[in-house]
Scaffold this active site. Sequence first.
Site, PDB file in Angstrom:
ATOM      1  N   ASP A  48       0.830  -1.195   0.000  1.00 53.27           N
ATOM      2  CA  ASP A  48       0.000   0.000   0.000  1.00 53.27           C
ATOM      3  C   ASP A  48       0.871   1.254   0.000  1.00 53.27           C
ATOM      4  OD1 ASP A  48      -2.785   1.131   0.450  1.00 53.27           O
ATOM      5  OD2 ASP A  48      -1.752   1.953   2.193  1.00 53.27           O
ATOM      6  N   GLU A  51      15.060 -14.332  -0.589  1.00 49.58           N
ATOM      7  CA  GLU A  51      15.294 -15.462   0.303  1.00 49.58           C
ATOM      8  C   GLU A  51      14.162 -16.489   0.226  1.00 49.58           C
ATOM      9  OE1 GLU A  51      16.201 -14.407   4.336  1.00 49.58           O
ATOM     10  OE2 GLU A  51      17.140 -12.505   3.731  1.00 49.58           O
TER      11      GLU A  51
END
Length: 545
Positions: free
Chosen positions: A212, A272
Amino acid sequence: MPANTAAPSGLDPALDWWRGGVIYQIYPRSFQDSNGDGIGDLPGITQRLPYIASLGVDAIWISPFFTSPMKDFGYDVSDYCDVDPMFGTLADFDALVDRAHSLGLRVMIDLVLSHTSDQHPWFVESRQSRDNPRADWYVWADPKPDGGPPNNWLSIFGGPAWQWDARRLQYYLHNFLTSQPDLNFHTPAVQDALLDATRFWLDRGVDGFRLDTINFYFADKGLRDNPALPPEARNATIAPAVNPYNHQDHVYSKNQPENLVFLKRFRALLEEYPGTAAVGEVGDAQRGLELLGEYTKAGQGVQMCYAFEFLAKAPLTAARVVEVFARLDDVASEGWACWAFSNHDVVRHATRWDLSPAAQRLFATLLLCLRGSVCLYQGEELGLSEADVPFDALQDPYGIEFWPEFKGRDGCRTPMVWEQSNQNAGFSNGTPWLPVADAHLAQAVTTQEADPNGLLHHYRAMIAGRRAHPALRHGTQTDMRAQGNVLTFRRNEATETLFCAFNMGGTPAHIRVPTGAWHPIMGEALGPSGELGPWACAILQKTNT
């Protein structure tokens, strides 16, 4: 290479699913209520996942469900690592993720990192004094000598972007409601805490995030005044025309260069977890596409940015589509856009553009043929119009503030309609938090499932077509042209070449097909002399010889 002409090579479907993917946005309060309290919840979403999977989309995006006082309906977070009880529990979320994955759906969640609720423990501590451990976790500033706010910045929700706090004898920044104080990203510990919260959800199995207000993370360290924006440069893309927010060029209150450093850290965390992706919401009327290009450079930021260009009130014309993509090529040559026509913040496009049923079909096909990724908003596939919510039923503080010139966002947030004859359209056994729109009942899912000509089936067919043709999903896009109401372009990927023609007007048009042997694969067949009917499209595939 330009964003609309460069084709990716060596794509891995497991890692690069987002590139050209279709994402279905769920507004959880209004999707499905499972416990009769009138508010949609996570178990309700899980119940309806088979329906979403049947559309053929790649992922769902769930708007915020975190612990919150709900002053802005979840976009004011008081705990980043828990589920608000009205939506369920963490166990409910885990069950949702497991069920989605079993159906081949990826799960993206909405992270609100630029600000928190004023009830978040971080802010509760920060406002206690000027020397506590979190004193600099929010944007605090002394008043001007006359006691006024430190600068002229405005809130999107109306009025100054500064609120006086009697505890610290300072103002704090809030780009939205006064109950949504902005975090201070110039403090490294703030970035670390937000990345820890992000990792919490990655460890729970989410496949990505919608970020957002991604360009609001940093404010200018010097808190310089924003310059005025000339009247001719103003538009209502980010805020309604009645909002004075449109009178400023927000060069200091957002869009700061330090944002790129944080986004690089965020991207490193995603790396990751192979196969995860993020789409950033860029709210800026003047530099939106330029920021999209900066934030989505390969490996440097988020994978996609959510563009506002097709969420505007002005009718979408062939010339406007060409203009947007030309601008995208110019300022975001290495970027990747995520396009949408509707979402939880704007008037539904069926109403916004006053679309006939034929026009709705055309625009659905267009959206799914453009280069970039796609977000569909719940109920869009049913052709839902903007609901007329009376003032006494309004919940949105934005609409209440600017009524009646701007009626807020509740009209696009009313409950999903599942069954025409069922109580509250199958959304809830209780009293819905917003009224079910009577005008929506005839467009309910069960009704359209039984109608072979329903818009729902058209969306399914177009999503399937996008999946079936690599050129539409992630191929190049070239030769985009507008001639009157007619939009044409080519999509190319490896040995596949497609020619796409859209008559975005109410009268027949003549299409000039490029030289070569072509056969129709989607849309309507062209007439003997290349005629294409009103609000019709033709997708042709070049025959390889």
